[in-house]
Design an enzyme around this catalytic site. Structure first.
Site, PDB file in Angstrom:
ATOM      1  N   GLY A  93       0.811  -1.219   0.000  1.00 47.21           N
ATOM      2  CA  GLY A  93       0.000   0.000   0.000  1.00 47.21           C
ATOM      3  C   GLY A  93       0.837   1.259   0.000  1.00 47.21           C
ATOM      4  O   GLY A  93       2.024   1.227  -0.327  1.00 47.21           O
ATOM      5  N   ASP A 128      13.745  -2.553  -5.568  1.00 49.21           N
ATOM      6  CA  ASP A 128      14.046  -3.653  -4.639  1.00 49.21           C
ATOM      7  C   ASP A 128      14.660  -4.791  -5.457  1.00 49.21           C
ATOM      8  O   ASP A 128      14.073  -5.860  -5.602  1.00 49.21           O
ATOM      9  CB  ASP A 128      12.769  -4.098  -3.935  1.00 49.21           C
ATOM     10  CG  ASP A 128      12.133  -2.947  -3.180  1.00 49.21           C
ATOM     11  OD1 ASP A 128      12.798  -2.390  -2.300  1.00 49.21           O
ATOM     12  OD2 ASP A 128      10.996  -2.576  -3.500  1.00 49.21           O
ATOM     13  N   HIS A 183       4.521   2.064  -7.885  1.00 52.79           N
ATOM     14  CA  HIS A 183       3.541   0.963  -7.835  1.00 52.79           C
ATOM     15  C   HIS A 183       2.612   1.015  -9.046  1.00 52.79           C
ATOM     16  O   HIS A 183       2.278  -0.013  -9.633  1.00 52.79           O
ATOM     17  CB  HIS A 183       2.641   1.083  -6.593  1.00 52.79           C
ATOM     18  CG  HIS A 183       3.356   0.907  -5.291  1.00 52.79           C
ATOM     19  ND1 HIS A 183       3.543   1.939  -4.411  1.00 52.79           N
ATOM     20  CD2 HIS A 183       3.903  -0.183  -4.724  1.00 52.79           C
ATOM     21  CE1 HIS A 183       4.169   1.495  -3.331  1.00 52.79           C
ATOM     22  NE2 HIS A 183       4.413   0.205  -3.502  1.00 52.79           N
ATOM     23  N   VAL A 242      11.000   4.022 -10.807  1.00 55.92           N
ATOM     24  CA  VAL A 242      10.421   5.329 -11.147  1.00 55.92           C
ATOM     25  C   VAL A 242      11.003   6.337 -10.159  1.00 55.92           C
ATOM     26  O   VAL A 242      11.053   6.076  -8.956  1.00 55.92           O
ATOM     27  CB  VAL A 242       8.875   5.311 -11.049  1.00 55.92           C
ATOM     28  CG1 VAL A 242       8.297   6.677 -11.389  1.00 55.92           C
ATOM     29  CG2 VAL A 242       8.298   4.239 -11.973  1.00 55.92           C
TER      30      VAL A 242
END
Ligand code: PAF
Length: 271
Positions: free
Chosen positions: A27, A144, A33, A170
């Site tokens: 989240g 990651d 994302h 990004v």
């Protein structure tokens, strides 16, 4: 867009679909994302995003309690970019999860040195999700990078027929890699945080012509001048994460720092 909160309801809902493109998240969604979701939308089938702050990947002294939780806003963003279904399980979703071990050759390096529990917690929760969802494709951000390699390794060795896709980092306009933890920075810290990617980018540019150990020492010095506490600053092989002394094609420059309590990671793949 469907919002589902229990594993049982998700199982029932997914029965009607053959191809599921899955984006697992914790989240507090940002453009990084959303780029994963856009990538997932390009594939045949439905796009499923999970929102779950996984307690198994936090040690007791880490930031689980203050990890930003912004579900309402996240759902709005996901609706806007045509996500099909969002799975937001309750905290007890992690209870009774089968505890797995990430491949030690990959997980004991870089972030795994100061966070030894971290990748085991990630692989365990992801396996739990994957068993439930049986995704055709899964999408992970390359910020990651170590997580991406470990999940890829896990999938290769599992019975699952899931393809993994690594999606480019990004960045904010000043170069800072997007991260939910950026929201924990004060405005002053946020300005300093941009120096991290600037120093890495400059270091990466010199990696082909200068001694890597020299660049490592200099890089750490520059970061410390801005008050970053350096967890690691590593030139490594991008498949094995083995430290290297001499530049080779696809060298990964990977760094983790702590800025007054906020952990930031970043990397550059130098081709
Ligand atoms: O990258 C993350 O946000 C988490 O590690 C993941 C993959 C959602 C597992 O909890």
């Amino acid at each position: 867009m469907q919002i589902i909160r229990s594993a049982k309801d998700l199982e029932t809902f997914l029965q009607q679909f053959e191809e599921i493109n899955f984006v697992p998240t914790m989240g507090n969604l940002h453009a990084g994302h959303l780029s994963l979701v856009s990538e997932a939308n390009r594939y045949h089938g439905i796009t499923l995003v999970s929102i779950f702050v996984n307690p198994l990947q936090f040690a007791p002294n880490e930031d689980l309690d203050i990890y930003p939780r912004t579900e309402k806003q996240d759902l709005k963003e996901l609706e806007k970019i045509n996500c099909d279904v969002v799975f937001c399980p309750k905290p007890d979703f992690a209870k009774g999860v089968k505890k797995l071990h990430a491949n030690p050759d990959l997980s004991k390096k870089l972030c795994g040195i100061s966070r030894p529990h971290f990748f085991h917690g990630i692989v365990s929760i992801l396996n739990h999700f994957f068993q439930l969802i049986n995704p055709k494709n899964v999408f992970f951000g390359l910020k990651d990078y170590q997580q991406y390699l470990i999940v890829k390794d896990f999938l290769t060795k599992s019975n699952l027929k899931t393809n993994i896709h690594g999606v480019p980092i990004v960045r904010e306009s000043d170069g800072l890699a997007m991260s939910s933890r950026n929201n924990l920075l004060t405005p002053d810290q946020r300005l300093i945080a941009a120096k991290l990617s600037a120093i890495l980018r400059d270091t990466a540019q010199e990696a082909k012509i200068k001694n890597l150990e020299y660049l490592r020492v200099e890089g750490i010095k520059k970061l410390e001048e801005f008050n970053f506490k350096v967890d690691y600053f590593s030139f490594c092989n991008s498949r094995t994460l083995e430290e290297i002394d001499e530049f080779e094609a696809n060298t990964l420059l990977a760094v983790a720092v702590n800025l007054e309590g906020v952990r930031l990671i970043d990397n550059f793949l130098i081709q």
